[in-house]
Scaffold this active site. Sequence first.
Site, PDB file in Angstrom:
ATOM      1  N   ASP A  47       0.876  -1.178   0.000  1.00  0.00           N
ATOM      2  CA  ASP A  47       0.000   0.000   0.000  1.00  0.00           C
ATOM      3  C   ASP A  47       0.909   1.222   0.000  1.00  0.00           C
ATOM      4  O   ASP A  47       1.368   1.671   1.040  1.00  0.00           O
ATOM      5  CB  ASP A  47      -0.904  -0.030   1.226  1.00  0.00           C
ATOM      6  CG  ASP A  47      -1.977   1.045   1.175  1.00  0.00           C
ATOM      7  OD1 ASP A  47      -2.275   1.521   0.066  1.00  0.00           O
ATOM      8  OD2 ASP A  47      -2.506   1.403   2.237  1.00  0.00           O
ATOM      9  N   CYS A 100      -4.468   4.872  -3.548  1.00  0.00           N
ATOM     10  CA  CYS A 100      -5.748   5.588  -3.479  1.00  0.00           C
ATOM     11  C   CYS A 100      -5.732   6.699  -4.531  1.00  0.00           C
ATOM     12  O   CYS A 100      -6.204   7.803  -4.317  1.00  0.00           O
ATOM     13  CB  CYS A 100      -6.022   6.136  -2.082  1.00  0.00           C
ATOM     14  SG  CYS A 100      -4.693   7.108  -1.369  1.00  0.00           S
TER      15      CYS A 100
END
Length: 243
Positions: A47, A100
């Site tokens: 991530d 994101c």
Amino acid sequence: MCCANLIVTNHEAQHFPSCNLSKNGLDTSEFGIPDISQLLFDRVLCDIPCSGDGTLRKAPDIWRKWSGGMGNGVHRLQVQIAMRGIALLKVGGRMVYSTCSMNPVENEAVVAEILRRCGGSVELLDVSTELPQLVRRPGIKSWKVRDKGVWLASYKDVSKYRRTAIVPSMFPSGQSFDAETVVPSGLDENVVPPSNDNEMENVDSDHVNEPSEILASPTDALEMEDFNPLLSSLSQNLMRSTA
């Protein structure tokens, strides 16, 4: 938490350390694993730092801070972190690459660069049958890169003064201007993981205030299609180490 199988680390992800199991004569056979020198992982969640433009609805402050250069500036770091994650995978292990961001320079371009560098040692897995209620959208196969208010269709369009900031791996083909072979994004392709942390480029560019066509040239699109149907469903995939 008194968890014997939990280790907390605090390192830059691209330099995540190797964990030596047999150091100081430790007998690893009692744990049911071979006596190996390095701990490899079954699963890695990658991530990574990103521009965050996919969180605009819940983080409205991004509207004031965002620029096209933000995604360009973290691209090489994203590749480094992802490559380090793959280097720590067991054969058959799985890595999830997550951002994101909606910028293909931070998503499709990074995944394509990973596959170019790793050759046949990793593959993209279709996980569309898992979490079937999760809303998904296919990835894209072609795009342009925006730099200093200009849309660039391929690396050959990049000014020589900007080639330290804009690298071949940001584009669909991953090719440099004067070579038909793949050029890694400013790193030694023989080093996995990277031994040095390349500084992120602080690229300031104008905000994208006008709509613009972002499809790249037909040549770039064809070159990208060589990666099996990999990026046609990028948002539904994860990576598996095969060698």
